[in-house]
Design a protein around this motif. Structure first.
Motif, mmCIF file in Angstrom:
data_model
loop_
_atom_site.group_PDB
_atom_site.id
_atom_site.type_symbol
_atom_site.label_atom_id
_atom_site.label_comp_id
_atom_site.label_asym_id
_atom_site.label_seq_id
_atom_site.Cartn_x
_atom_site.Cartn_y
_atom_site.Cartn_z
ATOM 1 N N ASP A 150 -27.529 -30.650 1.278
ATOM 2 C CA ASP A 150 -27.488 -31.589 0.142
ATOM 3 C C ASP A 150 -28.343 -31.051 -1.011
ATOM 4 O O ASP A 150 -28.038 -31.273 -2.182
ATOM 5 C CB ASP A 150 -28.001 -32.972 0.551
ATOM 6 C CG ASP A 150 -26.983 -33.745 1.399
ATOM 7 O OD1 ASP A 150 -27.379 -34.759 2.018
ATOM 8 O OD2 ASP A 150 -25.805 -33.305 1.445
ATOM 9 N N HIS A 151 -29.428 -30.348 -0.666
ATOM 10 C CA HIS A 151 -30.303 -29.770 -1.711
ATOM 11 C C HIS A 151 -29.877 -28.365 -2.111
ATOM 12 O O HIS A 151 -30.034 -27.975 -3.271
ATOM 13 C CB HIS A 151 -31.759 -29.718 -1.210
ATOM 14 C CG HIS A 151 -32.422 -31.050 -1.116
ATOM 15 N ND1 HIS A 151 -32.369 -31.825 0.037
ATOM 16 C CD2 HIS A 151 -33.136 -31.773 -2.018
ATOM 17 C CE1 HIS A 151 -33.036 -32.948 -0.168
ATOM 18 N NE2 HIS A 151 -33.506 -32.939 -1.407
ATOM 19 N N GLU A 152 -29.378 -27.557 -1.160
ATOM 20 C CA GLU A 152 -29.213 -26.119 -1.386
ATOM 21 C C GLU A 152 -27.773 -25.681 -1.613
ATOM 22 O O GLU A 152 -27.538 -24.521 -1.970
ATOM 23 C CB GLU A 152 -29.799 -25.326 -0.198
ATOM 24 C CG GLU A 152 -31.318 -25.350 -0.125
ATOM 25 C CD GLU A 152 -31.975 -24.582 -1.266
ATOM 26 O OE1 GLU A 152 -32.636 -25.244 -2.094
ATOM 27 O OE2 GLU A 152 -31.805 -23.360 -1.362
ATOM 28 N N TRP A 153 -26.799 -26.547 -1.382
ATOM 29 C CA TRP A 153 -25.407 -26.192 -1.655
ATOM 30 C C TRP A 153 -25.047 -26.721 -3.040
ATOM 31 O O TRP A 153 -25.434 -27.835 -3.382
ATOM 32 C CB TRP A 153 -24.481 -26.812 -0.591
ATOM 33 C CG TRP A 153 -23.087 -26.267 -0.680
ATOM 34 C CD1 TRP A 153 -22.036 -26.805 -1.355
ATOM 35 C CD2 TRP A 153 -22.606 -25.018 -0.144
ATOM 36 N NE1 TRP A 153 -20.946 -25.994 -1.254
ATOM 37 C CE2 TRP A 153 -21.254 -24.901 -0.519
ATOM 38 C CE3 TRP A 153 -23.191 -24.007 0.610
ATOM 39 C CZ2 TRP A 153 -20.475 -23.805 -0.169
ATOM 40 C CZ3 TRP A 153 -22.430 -22.918 0.962
ATOM 41 C CH2 TRP A 153 -21.075 -22.832 0.593
ATOM 42 N N PRO A 154 -24.365 -25.956 -3.883
ATOM 43 C CA PRO A 154 -23.731 -24.651 -3.603
ATOM 44 C C PRO A 154 -24.602 -23.435 -3.922
ATOM 45 O O PRO A 154 -24.124 -22.311 -3.865
ATOM 46 C CB PRO A 154 -22.521 -24.677 -4.532
ATOM 47 C CG PRO A 154 -22.999 -25.442 -5.733
ATOM 48 C CD PRO A 154 -23.935 -26.481 -5.210
ATOM 49 N N ALA A 155 -25.893 -23.620 -4.243
ATOM 50 C CA ALA A 155 -26.728 -22.458 -4.629
ATOM 51 C C ALA A 155 -26.684 -21.368 -3.548
ATOM 52 O O ALA A 155 -26.666 -20.165 -3.854
ATOM 53 C CB ALA A 155 -28.160 -22.899 -4.873
ATOM 54 N N VAL A 156 -26.657 -21.761 -2.275
ATOM 55 C CA VAL A 156 -26.697 -20.750 -1.210
ATOM 56 C C VAL A 156 -25.304 -20.224 -0.845
ATOM 57 O O VAL A 156 -25.160 -19.409 0.073
ATOM 58 C CB VAL A 156 -27.385 -21.285 0.067
ATOM 59 C CG1 VAL A 156 -28.869 -21.534 -0.188
ATOM 60 C CG2 VAL A 156 -26.706 -22.553 0.568
ATOM 61 N N SER A 157 -24.291 -20.659 -1.609
ATOM 62 C CA SER A 157 -22.935 -20.135 -1.319
ATOM 63 C C SER A 157 -22.863 -18.636 -1.603
ATOM 64 O O SER A 157 -22.003 -17.934 -1.061
ATOM 65 C CB SER A 157 -21.897 -20.870 -2.170
ATOM 66 O OG SER A 157 -22.157 -20.644 -3.545
ATOM 67 N N CYS A 159 -25.299 -16.577 -0.830
ATOM 68 C CA CYS A 159 -26.375 -15.949 -0.034
ATOM 69 C C CYS A 159 -25.950 -15.766 1.418
ATOM 70 O O CYS A 159 -25.660 -16.745 2.121
ATOM 71 C CB CYS A 159 -27.623 -16.823 -0.065
ATOM 72 S SG CYS A 159 -28.268 -17.125 -1.713
ATOM 73 N N VAL A 160 -25.974 -14.521 1.840
ATOM 74 C CA VAL A 160 -25.714 -14.268 3.261
ATOM 75 C C VAL A 160 -26.854 -14.889 4.071
ATOM 76 O O VAL A 160 -28.005 -14.869 3.634
ATOM 77 C CB VAL A 160 -25.593 -12.753 3.495
ATOM 78 C CG1 VAL A 160 -26.936 -12.062 3.374
ATOM 79 C CG2 VAL A 160 -24.940 -12.454 4.823
ATOM 80 N N GLY A 161 -26.511 -15.536 5.192
ATOM 81 C CA GLY A 161 -27.530 -16.232 5.982
ATOM 82 C C GLY A 161 -27.763 -17.654 5.526
ATOM 83 O O GLY A 161 -28.520 -18.412 6.125
ATOM 84 N N VAL A 162 -27.080 -18.055 4.441
ATOM 85 C CA VAL A 162 -27.102 -19.441 3.927
ATOM 86 C C VAL A 162 -28.530 -19.866 3.552
ATOM 87 O O VAL A 162 -28.960 -21.005 3.829
ATOM 88 C CB VAL A 162 -26.502 -20.447 4.959
ATOM 89 C CG1 VAL A 162 -26.136 -21.756 4.254
ATOM 90 C CG2 VAL A 162 -25.281 -19.891 5.661
ATOM 91 N N ARG A 164 -32.018 -19.182 0.586
ATOM 92 C CA ARG A 164 -32.804 -18.491 -0.442
ATOM 93 C C ARG A 164 -34.241 -18.583 0.059
ATOM 94 O O ARG A 164 -34.831 -19.672 0.074
ATOM 95 C CB ARG A 164 -32.658 -19.169 -1.800
ATOM 96 C CG ARG A 164 -31.240 -19.132 -2.356
ATOM 97 C CD ARG A 164 -31.173 -19.803 -3.717
ATOM 98 N NE ARG A 164 -31.475 -21.244 -3.623
ATOM 99 C CZ ARG A 164 -31.572 -22.046 -4.696
ATOM 100 N NH1 ARG A 164 -31.429 -21.539 -5.922
ATOM 101 N NH2 ARG A 164 -31.836 -23.333 -4.549
ATOM 102 N N ILE A 165 -34.807 -17.455 0.446
ATOM 103 C CA ILE A 165 -36.141 -17.473 1.072
ATOM 104 C C ILE A 165 -37.193 -17.978 0.099
ATOM 105 O O ILE A 165 -38.193 -18.562 0.505
ATOM 106 C CB ILE A 165 -36.507 -16.074 1.631
ATOM 107 C CG1 ILE A 165 -37.638 -16.190 2.663
ATOM 108 C CG2 ILE A 165 -36.858 -15.105 0.503
ATOM 109 C CD1 ILE A 165 -37.273 -16.959 3.893
ATOM 110 N N GLU A 166 -36.897 -17.796 -1.202
ATOM 111 C CA GLU A 166 -37.844 -18.237 -2.241
ATOM 112 C C GLU A 166 -37.725 -19.724 -2.513
ATOM 113 O O GLU A 166 -38.461 -20.292 -3.313
ATOM 114 C CB GLU A 166 -37.637 -17.428 -3.524
ATOM 115 C CG GLU A 166 -36.338 -17.753 -4.280
ATOM 116 C CD GLU A 166 -35.110 -17.025 -3.776
ATOM 117 O OE1 GLU A 166 -35.122 -16.522 -2.615
ATOM 118 O OE2 GLU A 166 -34.126 -16.961 -4.542
#
Ligand SMILES: Nc1nc2c(ncn2[C@H]2C[C@H](O)[C@@H](COP(=O)(O)OP(=O)(O)OP(=O)(O)O)O2)c(=O)[nH]1
Length: 203
Positions: A150-157, A159-162, A164-166
């Protein structure tokens, strides 16, 4: 008369925001020309038994060589990252339900993130490196996964591994072994050494 940027510069053969951010933060001058190639088709040609580090290197090589055709006088940097976990290879999630499936599979396992970089000029590979980081994934409940996406999609679309370590991605892990830049998607320390060796960066 070719401009400086077409004779001695560095071209990043990537659309990756993470890779651009790494070079920008490091103060490396470059211009971007994304590689227009079908990564999944290339990966399929390598076959299901191909080692993940081999796949990452071959894709990085293909990206660099394909952009060399558009920048024949310049150093071209191609990069690729992929995840191996529990005997499966993972690329970027295609949709949110893919992201859920990937995260459910990763839960409680060790994820190996392979990041490769290849520098070429005029169609000749000059340097290459592939590095791996090992990330121990926490036990992820379905409730956590839904809230996380809910917080990280679609930003992590992208990113491999789903993750963003940062960002919130750090919540997925209990421990990480390996180079930070490898986790971000490119073995930056090796790339900087290559650029020094090739005279594109002052030592
Ligand atoms: N912001 C961020 N991105 C990450 C992280 N880990 C991996 N990535 C990104 C870097 C890459 O953009 C992506 C891996 O996908 P690929 O290697 O296929 O590259 P991508 O298709 O994004 O761009 P490219 O093929 O280089 O044009 O995952 C991270 O921790 N943070």
């Amino acid at each position: 008369m070719a401009s400086q940027s077409e004779t001695g510069g560095l071209v990043l053969a990537s659309k990756s925001a993470s890779r651009r951010a790494m070079l920008d933060a490091a103060g490396v001058a470059y211009r971007s020309i994304p590689a227009d190639l079908d990564e999944r088709a290339l990966e399929a040609q390598l076959g299901p038994a191909a080692r993940p580090q081999t796949v990452a290197l071959e894709l990085a090589r293909a990206k660099a060589l394909s952009v060399c055709l558009q920048a024949p006088e310049e150093l071209v940097l191609g990069s690729d990252s992929l995840v191996e976990c529990g005997g499966r290879r993972f690329d970027k999630p295609a949709c949110r339900s893919d992201a859920v499936e990937h995260l459910r599979f990763f839960s409680g396992k060790v994820m190996h993130l392979h990041s490769a970089a290849v520098i070429a000029r005029g169609g000749e590979v000059l340097r290459s490196q592939v590095s791996v980081a090992s990330l121990q994934v926490a036990q992820l409940s379905d409730r956590f996964i839904e809230d996380y996406l809910d917080h990280e999609w679609p930003a992590v679309s992208g990113c491999v591994g789903v993750f963003r370590i940062e960002g919130r991605g750090v919540q997925l892990f209990r421990a990480i072994e390996g180079d930070h830049f490898t986790v971000l998607g490119m073995p930056l320390l090796a790339v900087l050494q290559f650029l020094r060796e090739l005279g594109a960066l002052s030592p």
